[in-house]
Design a protein around this motif. Sequence first.
Motif, PDB file in Angstrom:
ATOM      1  N   ILE A 143       0.839  -1.191   0.000  1.00  0.00           N
ATOM      2  CA  ILE A 143       0.000   0.000   0.000  1.00  0.00           C
ATOM      3  C   ILE A 143       0.875   1.242   0.000  1.00  0.00           C
ATOM      4  O   ILE A 143       1.814   1.345   0.796  1.00  0.00           O
ATOM      5  N   GLU A 144       0.561   2.182  -0.884  1.00  0.00           N
ATOM      6  CA  GLU A 144       1.250   3.471  -0.862  1.00  0.00           C
ATOM      7  C   GLU A 144       0.580   4.361   0.173  1.00  0.00           C
ATOM      8  O   GLU A 144      -0.648   4.460   0.227  1.00  0.00           O
ATOM      9  N   VAL A 145       1.395   4.992   1.006  1.00  0.00           N
ATOM     10  CA  VAL A 145       0.903   5.890   2.054  1.00  0.00           C
ATOM     11  C   VAL A 145       1.580   7.246   1.902  1.00  0.00           C
ATOM     12  O   VAL A 145       2.641   7.361   1.290  1.00  0.00           O
ATOM     13  N   SER A 146       0.982   8.270   2.487  1.00  0.00           N
ATOM     14  CA  SER A 146       1.545   9.614   2.334  1.00  0.00           C
ATOM     15  C   SER A 146       2.770   9.846   3.206  1.00  0.00           C
ATOM     16  O   SER A 146       3.639  10.653   2.849  1.00  0.00           O
ATOM     17  N   ALA A 147       2.851   9.156   4.341  1.00  0.00           N
ATOM     18  CA  ALA A 147       4.002   9.335   5.232  1.00  0.00           C
ATOM     19  C   ALA A 147       4.092   8.155   6.182  1.00  0.00           C
ATOM     20  O   ALA A 147       3.099   7.462   6.435  1.00  0.00           O
TER      21      ALA A 147
END
Length: 127
Positions: A107-111
Motif C-alpha cells: 500500500i502506498e501511504v503519504s508518510a
Amino acid sequence: MTRQIIATDKAPAAIGPYSQAVRAGNTVYFSGQIPLDPATGTMVEGDIAMQARRVFENLKAVAEAAGGSLDKIVRVGIYVTNLGHFATVNEVMAEYFHAPYPARSTIEVSALPKCSDVEVDAVMVLD
C-alpha cells in the motif's frame, strides 16, 4: 486465551505504546517495522533497498524471538511512500522469503514514522 509479549534487543524498541509483537495462541502479530538500527535507534541511511533490508532483518529478529522464523510468516503488509519502490522492495523481499510465499498487500501511504520510505508488518503462525 493468554497473550505473550514478544521483545528482543535485536530489533528496535517500540517508539510508542505498543509491543514489537504479541503472541495469541499459536499466532504472532508483528507491529510495523521501519528501518531503525536496533543498536543505535537511528534510521538506516541509504536507498530503498538498504531500508528494506533493515526492515526485513528487524522482522527476522522478532520472528526468532517469538520462536519462529520468516518461513513461518503467513501474511506481510508493506507500506511505501512511493509505489515506484515496488520492484526494489520485491527484490529485497525475495532475499528473505522463499516459495511458498506469504500472502501480501502493498500500500502506498503519504508518510511513515521518522520519514521512513518503507514499513512492514506481519502475521506468523507457529506449529
